[in-house]
Design a protein around this motif. Structure first.
Motif, short mmCIF file in Angstrom:
data_model
loop_
_atom_site.label_atom_id
_atom_site.label_comp_id
_atom_site.label_asym_id
_atom_site.label_seq_id
_atom_site.Cartn_x
_atom_site.Cartn_y
_atom_site.Cartn_z
N GLN A 1 -3.50 -4.38 1.05
CA GLN A 1 -2.79 -3.92 -0.34
C GLN A 1 -3.02 -3.41 -1.69
N ARG A 2 -4.36 -3.02 -1.30
CA ARG A 2 -4.92 -2.12 -3.08
C ARG A 2 -4.92 -0.60 -2.27
N GLU A 3 -4.85 -0.22 -0.76
CA GLU A 3 -5.11 0.47 -0.71
C GLU A 3 -3.37 0.89 -0.37
N LEU A 4 -2.88 0.78 0.13
CA LEU A 4 -1.02 1.17 0.20
C LEU A 4 -0.83 0.82 -1.18
N PHE B 1 5.17 1.97 -1.94
CA PHE B 1 5.58 0.83 -1.39
C PHE B 1 5.04 -0.47 -2.14
N LYS B 2 5.69 -1.20 -1.91
CA LYS B 2 5.57 -2.34 -2.58
C LYS B 2 4.41 -3.57 -1.98
N ALA B 3 3.85 -3.45 -1.56
CA ALA B 3 3.02 -4.49 -0.68
C ALA B 3 1.54 -5.83 -1.82
N ALA C 1 -4.11 1.63 6.10
CA ALA C 1 -3.19 2.57 4.93
C ALA C 1 -2.62 4.14 5.01
N GLU C 2 -3.75 4.73 5.04
CA GLU C 2 -3.28 6.37 5.16
C GLU C 2 -2.39 6.44 6.78
N SER C 3 -2.71 5.77 7.75
CA SER C 3 -2.14 5.64 9.14
C SER C 3 -0.23 5.33 9.07
N ILE C 4 -0.58 4.22 7.76
CA ILE C 4 0.68 3.85 7.77
C ILE C 4 1.69 5.28 6.92
N VAL C 5 0.82 5.24 6.12
CA VAL C 5 1.50 6.15 4.68
C VAL C 5 1.72 7.34 5.43
#
Length: 185
Positions: free
Chosen positions: A71-74, A80-82, A180-184
């Motif tokens: 959550q912190r990384e996203l 995004f609203k994680a 997070a990096e992969s999703i972004v």
């Protein structure tokens, strides 16, 4: 400088490099489509790390740590609203989350996506045993709530490893950053 202090200095330098380089890894994922800016992602409770497939006292709370770290990384890397899902009696850190249960929770929370991550095996070795610490991210998927389509999938388990100085929790933070990096991306 004496011979002993020179050896000690070199040993400390090697240990320092191992600590700095620990946990460096990449992950194999498939992302089928970009995630729209401002999308609401509900982060489901991650199963705690296990040893031999069973819960372990040193693993308690590790799933919650991963959930919070992702959550912190996203939130840092994206718009995004994680939001973490608050664990309850049915959906918690003691077992894997079933996709249909995650989608139901996502609909209730009016989320666009649900993120399901499962931690696997780990070791938190005693210091000076020359065994490494490691943590495994066993599986992961980002699922669109509207139709149940997996838009990001972890293709293979990821194992991060480090020297046994300190504990295994830094590896969970490193896994969160990779996810997070992969999703972004």
């Amino acid at each position: 400088m004496t011979k002993n202090s020179s050896f000690l200095a070199r040993a400390l330098a090697v240990i320092g490099c191992l600590v700095v380089l620990s946990g460096c890894s990449s992950m194999s994922t498939t992302k089928s489509e970009p995630i729209a800016n401002g999308s609401k992602i509900l982060i489901m409770p991650s199963r705690d790390v296990v040893q031999g497939g069973r819960a372990h006292a040193q693993g308690a709370g590790s799933g919650k740590n991963l959930q919070a770290a992702v959550q912190r990384e996203l939130s840092t890397l994206s718009t995004f609203k994680a939001t973490p899902f608050e664990a309850d009696a049915k959906l918690n850190h003691s077992a894997s989350i079933v996709k249909s249960d995650a989608l139901e929770a996502g609909k209730s929370a009016a989320a666009d996506y649900v993120l399901i991550l499962d931690l696997g095996e780990f070791r938190n070795a005693a210091p000076m045993t020359f065994r490494s610490d490691f943590v495994t991210l066993q599986s992961g998927s980002l699922v669109r709530v509207s139709d149940g389509k997996e838009t990001w999938v972890l293709n293979n388990p990821v194992v991060l490893e480090k020297s046994n100085i300190g504990n295994h929790l830094i590896l969970i933070d490193n896994l969160a950053k990779l996810v997070a990096e992969s999703i972004v991306r």
